[in-house]
Design an enzyme around this catalytic site. Structure first.
Site, PDB file in Angstrom:
ATOM      1  N   SER A  90       0.855  -1.189   0.000  1.00 27.36           N
ATOM      2  CA  SER A  90       0.000   0.000   0.000  1.00 27.36           C
ATOM      3  C   SER A  90       0.887   1.234   0.000  1.00 27.36           C
ATOM      4  O   SER A  90       1.872   1.292   0.748  1.00 27.36           O
ATOM      5  CB  SER A  90      -0.906   0.002   1.236  1.00 27.36           C
ATOM      6  OG  SER A  90      -1.732   1.146   1.245  1.00 27.36           O
ATOM      7  N   HIS A 104      -2.546   7.323  -4.635  1.00 23.65           N
ATOM      8  CA  HIS A 104      -2.664   6.152  -3.768  1.00 23.65           C
ATOM      9  C   HIS A 104      -2.687   4.901  -4.634  1.00 23.65           C
ATOM     10  O   HIS A 104      -3.261   4.900  -5.729  1.00 23.65           O
ATOM     11  CB  HIS A 104      -3.954   6.246  -2.945  1.00 23.65           C
ATOM     12  CG  HIS A 104      -4.460   4.916  -2.469  1.00 23.65           C
ATOM     13  ND1 HIS A 104      -5.451   4.213  -3.129  1.00 23.65           N
ATOM     14  CD2 HIS A 104      -4.104   4.149  -1.411  1.00 23.65           C
ATOM     15  CE1 HIS A 104      -5.687   3.086  -2.493  1.00 23.65           C
ATOM     16  NE2 HIS A 104      -4.885   3.009  -1.454  1.00 23.65           N
TER      17      HIS A 104
END
Length: 302
Positions: A90, A104
């Protein structure tokens, strides 16, 4: 399921992305290995006050537990409470220059186990872009790269995941999108393990091609206090989404994850104002009027 094969891909992806980001910024990322008392651990790679990135993190985690939280089983709540294993990468990147968007990306695999039954596995992930001062060609490039990554898996996959992203990264309490979207998928197990793993790899491997050209284009764009002020205000929406709606953040906190790594997604400088609205006709107003409107960016570019 071969956890070693998954781990090799995810750690390799983390290393490749960090290498490209370090080359772009010119400063190294900090490496922070950690162990989770409940089982597993990870490697957090962080940069703060870099030459280009004000803050960014690219995290790998491989964690296990005895009771899967409900936040990880939204589609199949019957799996809640099973023993589980989760691996993934992530990342969130916050450039200092307001003309460079925040981004992101996340790719992950979950396994739920129960004695006497077959393991239940699924993949999830995606990437999305959050500009402060939008440029249509940048948004088109980002979505085009996402589309190209998913094309080998069927013509219907990108439109589905694009819409899912628009719906997921939406601040219900504000009635507005977080940014200009991208792709998002979860609970993926259709077509067998090899197909799902290949799709997840394609998404992870496409991230820097989708994002870095946008940064290179705008990294030297001049800005002042007005732009930084608006960036800090809009970053507040990012914080609100991550702390109120994001399933990944909720899963990490509910499962006893490492708080420092989970909250690395939050920007370092943020502002909130009461009932603020941009001046009509201003570049700040354009973000709301043009870019925070979910649309088919690829169709509009033709």
């Amino acid at each position: 399921m071969d956890s070693t094969r998954l781990k090799d891909f995810f750690t390799g992806l983390q290393g490749r992305i960090v290498g490209e980001l370090e080359a772009f910024d010119g400063q190294p990322f900090r490496s922070d290995s950690w162990v989770r008392p409940e089982g597993g651990g990870g490697i957090s790679r962080l940069i703060e006050e870099g030459a280009f990135f004000e803050r960014g993190g690219v995290n790998f985690s491989h964690v296990t537990g005895t009771a899967l939280p409900a936040s990880a089983t939204a589609v199949r709540p019957q799996l809640a409470g099973r023993a589980w294993e989760a691996l993934g990468v992530s990342l969130v990147l916050h450039p200092r220059n307001p003309y460079c968007p925040t981004a992101h990306m996340n790719v992950r695999c979950f396994v739920a186990r129960k004695e006497g039954e077959e393991d239940v596995w699924w993949f999830g992930g995606g990437m999305d872009l959050t500009p402060y001062y939008g440029q249509r060609e940048d948004v088109v490039h980002f979505h085009q790269t996402c589309q190209e990554a998913l094309t080998p898996f069927g013509a219907d996959v990108h439109p589905k995941y694009k819409q899912w992203c628009d719906e997921y990264f939406f601040l219900k309490h504000r009635n507005e999108p977080r940014g200009v979207g991208g792709i998002f998928f979860d609970d993926l197990n259709e077509g067998g393990f090899e197909r799902c793993f290949a799709l997840t790899q394609a998404v992870g491997n496409a991230f820097t091609a989708a994002y870095l050209p946008i940064l290179a284009k705008h990294r030297d764009t001049p800005y002042g206090e007005r732009e930084r002020d608006f960036q800090a205000y809009r970053r507040g929406r990012y914080v609100e989404f991550n702390l109120v709606w994001d399933r990944g953040t909720l899963f990490g906190l509910q499962s006893g994850g490492r708080t420092e790594s989970i909250l690395m997604s939050l920007p370092p400088i943020v502002k909130w104002r009461y009932d603020w609205h941009p001046e009509p006709g201003s570049p700040e107003a354009e973000l709301y009027e043009v870019f925070l409107k979910p649309q088919d960016w690829l169709e509009s570019s033709c």
